[in-house]
Write a protein that holds these residues in place. Structure first.
Motif, PDB file in Angstrom:
ATOM      1  N   TYR A  20       0.835  -1.204   0.000  1.00 38.19           N
ATOM      2  CA  TYR A  20       0.000   0.000   0.000  1.00 38.19           C
ATOM      3  C   TYR A  20       0.869   1.254   0.000  1.00 38.19           C
ATOM      4  O   TYR A  20       0.645   2.182  -0.792  1.00 38.19           O
ATOM      5  CB  TYR A  20      -0.931  -0.022   1.205  1.00 38.19           C
ATOM      6  CG  TYR A  20      -1.831   1.178   1.331  1.00 38.19           C
ATOM      7  CD1 TYR A  20      -3.086   1.193   0.744  1.00 38.19           C
ATOM      8  CD2 TYR A  20      -1.431   2.305   2.055  1.00 38.19           C
ATOM      9  CE1 TYR A  20      -3.924   2.286   0.860  1.00 38.19           C
ATOM     10  CE2 TYR A  20      -2.258   3.406   2.170  1.00 38.19           C
ATOM     11  CZ  TYR A  20      -3.502   3.397   1.573  1.00 38.19           C
ATOM     12  OH  TYR A  20      -4.325   4.499   1.686  1.00 38.19           O
ATOM     13  N   LEU A  21       1.855   1.295   0.872  1.00 30.94           N
ATOM     14  CA  LEU A  21       2.714   2.470   0.972  1.00 30.94           C
ATOM     15  C   LEU A  21       3.553   2.658  -0.294  1.00 30.94           C
ATOM     16  O   LEU A  21       3.674   3.779  -0.802  1.00 30.94           O
ATOM     17  CB  LEU A  21       3.615   2.352   2.198  1.00 30.94           C
ATOM     18  CG  LEU A  21       2.910   2.363   3.558  1.00 30.94           C
ATOM     19  CD1 LEU A  21       3.897   2.087   4.672  1.00 30.94           C
ATOM     20  CD2 LEU A  21       2.179   3.679   3.791  1.00 30.94           C
ATOM     21  N   LEU A  22       4.100   1.570  -0.816  1.00 32.94           N
ATOM     22  CA  LEU A  22       4.879   1.674  -2.048  1.00 32.94           C
ATOM     23  C   LEU A  22       3.992   2.064  -3.226  1.00 32.94           C
ATOM     24  O   LEU A  22       4.433   2.797  -4.127  1.00 32.94           O
ATOM     25  CB  LEU A  22       5.581   0.348  -2.339  1.00 32.94           C
ATOM     26  CG  LEU A  22       6.720  -0.030  -1.390  1.00 32.94           C
ATOM     27  CD1 LEU A  22       7.300  -1.382  -1.784  1.00 32.94           C
ATOM     28  CD2 LEU A  22       7.807   1.036  -1.379  1.00 32.94           C
ATOM     29  N   GLY A  23       2.751   1.593  -3.221  1.00 41.33           N
ATOM     30  CA  GLY A  23       1.822   1.989  -4.276  1.00 41.33           C
ATOM     31  C   GLY A  23       1.544   3.478  -4.249  1.00 41.33           C
ATOM     32  O   GLY A  23       1.473   4.133  -5.297  1.00 41.33           O
ATOM     33  N   GLY A  24       1.397   4.043  -3.044  1.00 42.14           N
ATOM     34  CA  GLY A  24       1.187   5.479  -2.937  1.00 42.14           C
ATOM     35  C   GLY A  24       2.394   6.263  -3.420  1.00 42.14           C
ATOM     36  O   GLY A  24       2.258   7.301  -4.081  1.00 42.14           O
ATOM     37  N   VAL A  25       3.590   5.773  -3.104  1.00 44.11           N
ATOM     38  CA  VAL A  25       4.815   6.429  -3.562  1.00 44.11           C
ATOM     39  C   VAL A  25       4.920   6.359  -5.081  1.00 44.11           C
ATOM     40  O   VAL A  25       5.220   7.357  -5.750  1.00 44.11           O
ATOM     41  CB  VAL A  25       6.049   5.783  -2.904  1.00 44.11           C
ATOM     42  CG1 VAL A  25       7.334   6.270  -3.568  1.00 44.11           C
ATOM     43  CG2 VAL A  25       6.074   6.089  -1.411  1.00 44.11           C
ATOM     44  N   ALA A  26       4.665   5.179  -5.650  1.00 41.63           N
ATOM     45  CA  ALA A  26       4.736   5.018  -7.106  1.00 41.63           C
ATOM     46  C   ALA A  26       3.743   5.927  -7.807  1.00 41.63           C
ATOM     47  O   ALA A  26       4.049   6.523  -8.850  1.00 41.63           O
ATOM     48  CB  ALA A  26       4.478   3.557  -7.477  1.00 41.63           C
ATOM     49  N   ALA A  27       2.550   6.058  -7.235  1.00 46.68           N
ATOM     50  CA  ALA A  27       1.529   6.914  -7.835  1.00 46.68           C
ATOM     51  C   ALA A  27       1.957   8.378  -7.817  1.00 46.68           C
ATOM     52  O   ALA A  27       1.799   9.100  -8.808  1.00 46.68           O
ATOM     53  CB  ALA A  27       0.208   6.729  -7.085  1.00 46.68           C
ATOM     54  N   ALA A  28       2.483   8.834  -6.685  1.00 47.36           N
ATOM     55  CA  ALA A  28       2.920  10.226  -6.590  1.00 47.36           C
ATOM     56  C   ALA A  28       4.053  10.515  -7.570  1.00 47.36           C
ATOM     57  O   ALA A  28       4.072  11.563  -8.232  1.00 47.36           O
ATOM     58  CB  ALA A  28       3.369  10.531  -5.160  1.00 47.36           C
ATOM     59  N   TRP A  61      -2.793  10.814 -13.552  1.00 51.48           N
ATOM     60  CA  TRP A  61      -1.616   9.981 -13.786  1.00 51.48           C
ATOM     61  C   TRP A  61      -1.187   9.266 -12.517  1.00 51.48           C
ATOM     62  O   TRP A  61      -0.584   8.191 -12.594  1.00 51.48           O
ATOM     63  CB  TRP A  61      -0.485  10.825 -14.361  1.00 51.48           C
ATOM     64  CG  TRP A  61      -0.860  11.452 -15.662  1.00 51.48           C
ATOM     65  CD1 TRP A  61      -0.998  12.779 -15.932  1.00 51.48           C
ATOM     66  CD2 TRP A  61      -1.184  10.767 -16.885  1.00 51.48           C
ATOM     67  NE1 TRP A  61      -1.386  12.972 -17.238  1.00 51.48           N
ATOM     68  CE2 TRP A  61      -1.508  11.758 -17.854  1.00 51.48           C
ATOM     69  CE3 TRP A  61      -1.228   9.423 -17.261  1.00 51.48           C
ATOM     70  CZ2 TRP A  61      -1.868  11.434 -19.158  1.00 51.48           C
ATOM     71  CZ3 TRP A  61      -1.595   9.096 -18.558  1.00 51.48           C
ATOM     72  CH2 TRP A  61      -1.908  10.101 -19.490  1.00 51.48           C
ATOM     73  N   ALA A  62      -1.482   9.831 -11.372  1.00 49.86           N
ATOM     74  CA  ALA A  62      -1.232   9.117 -10.121  1.00 49.86           C
ATOM     75  C   ALA A  62      -2.140   7.903 -10.019  1.00 49.86           C
ATOM     76  O   ALA A  62      -1.718   6.819  -9.598  1.00 49.86           O
ATOM     77  CB  ALA A  62      -1.443  10.053  -8.923  1.00 49.86           C
ATOM     78  N   HIS A  63      -3.398   8.067 -10.394  1.00 45.34           N
ATOM     79  CA  HIS A  63      -4.329   6.939 -10.378  1.00 45.34           C
ATOM     80  C   HIS A  63      -3.829   5.823 -11.291  1.00 45.34           C
ATOM     81  O   HIS A  63      -3.780   4.649 -10.899  1.00 45.34           O
ATOM     82  CB  HIS A  63      -5.716   7.387 -10.845  1.00 45.34           C
ATOM     83  CG  HIS A  63      -6.376   8.348  -9.925  1.00 45.34           C
ATOM     84  ND1 HIS A  63      -7.611   8.904 -10.187  1.00 45.34           N
ATOM     85  CD2 HIS A  63      -5.982   8.881  -8.733  1.00 45.34           C
ATOM     86  CE1 HIS A  63      -7.946   9.722  -9.214  1.00 45.34           C
ATOM     87  NE2 HIS A  63      -6.966   9.721  -8.313  1.00 45.34           N
ATOM     88  N   LEU A  64      -3.469   6.198 -12.518  1.00 42.63           N
ATOM     89  CA  LEU A  64      -3.034   5.194 -13.479  1.00 42.63           C
ATOM     90  C   LEU A  64      -1.697   4.580 -13.072  1.00 42.63           C
ATOM     91  O   LEU A  64      -1.493   3.364 -13.192  1.00 42.63           O
ATOM     92  CB  LEU A  64      -2.931   5.826 -14.868  1.00 42.63           C
ATOM     93  CG  LEU A  64      -2.733   4.839 -16.024  1.00 42.63           C
ATOM     94  CD1 LEU A  64      -3.897   3.864 -16.115  1.00 42.63           C
ATOM     95  CD2 LEU A  64      -2.572   5.594 -17.336  1.00 42.63           C
ATOM     96  N   GLY A  65      -0.780   5.408 -12.574  1.00 40.62           N
ATOM     97  CA  GLY A  65       0.504   4.881 -12.119  1.00 40.62           C
ATOM     98  C   GLY A  65       0.350   3.918 -10.961  1.00 40.62           C
ATOM     99  O   GLY A  65       1.004   2.863 -10.923  1.00 40.62           O
ATOM    100  N   GLY A  66      -0.504   4.263 -10.009  1.00 38.65           N
ATOM    101  CA  GLY A  66      -0.765   3.360  -8.892  1.00 38.65           C
ATOM    102  C   GLY A  66      -1.389   2.057  -9.362  1.00 38.65           C
ATOM    103  O   GLY A  66      -1.022   0.969  -8.896  1.00 38.65           O
TER     104      GLY A  66
END
Length: 210
Positions: free
Chosen positions: A101-109, A187-192
């Motif tokens: 979850y935390l890494l997903g938030g970082v990747a999205a940002a 793009w954060a949504h798609l990146g996540g």
């Protein structure tokens, strides 16, 4: 289409999902108490600041995912996490899911930042991390069913396979991002989501894969 629930019962309690919902709720109350504008400026993810000083500004990658811009913002994010997160946590286990979850938030940002590297506008919200959860659900449970409500003149309840529902959701993020619609970090949504599709199966417990 707004998801109401899925027809895919988890086998174990989703303690991390519940903890994340509580943490986001508490953070939102503190945000209101301390002043949303000041908190967002201090803890929101600002691409321009991050790329100037990644080490000094890196904390914002984590703090920003616990801030929200209003009641609808936090309620919608937490609802999606509640509907889809329990099964993903069940497949990964509590510790792996929290890390995911935390890494997903970082990747999205970072995905949003790469598209807007000079932006001085703070980005906040759990939607990037939640999008990673949606991506993992899409990869792990494509044949599970999701019951959604569609609002026309009257509510219409429709059941879709998760692969169809979440695939359509991801397409909308891409489409709206290409249109450049303001106010939302598409793009954060798609990146996540893409991070979740990639990382979800890799973090899932192999003996429970089906």
């Amino acid at each position: 289409m707004f998801p109401l629930y899925d027809l895919n019962h988890a086998r174990r309690p989703a303690w991390v999902v519940k903890g994340l919902v509580l943490a986001n709720a508490l953070a939102f109350l503190l945000e209101l108490a301390w002043g949303p504008e000041a908190v967002v400026q201090a803890y929101g993810f600002v691409p321009a600041l991050f790329f100037q000083d990644p080490l000094g500004q890196g904390y914002r990658l984590f703090t920003s995912m616990f801030l929200h811009g209003g009641f609808f913002h936090i309620l919608s994010n937490m609802w999606f996490l509640w509907v889809f997160g329990d099964n993903v946590e069940d497949r990964m286990g509590h510790g792996r899911f929290l890390l995911f979850y935390l890494l997903g938030g970082v990747a999205a940002a970072l995905a949003q930042g790469l598209f807007m590297p000079s932006s001085p506008i703070p980005m906040i919200g759990a939607s990037g991390a939640v999008s990673a959860v949606l991506g993992a659900y899409y990869a792990l449970f494509p044949r599970a069913y999701v019951v959604s409500v569609v609002l026309f003149i009257f509510p219409l309840f429709v059941t879709f396979p998760a692969g169809v529902y979440l695939g359509y959701w991801a397409f909308l993020q891409l489409f709206q991002g290409l249109l450049g619609l303001p106010g939302v970090a598409w793009w954060a949504h798609l990146g996540g989501f893409l991070f979740g599709v990639w990382a979800g199966p890799r973090l899932a417990r192999r003996w429970r894969r089906w």
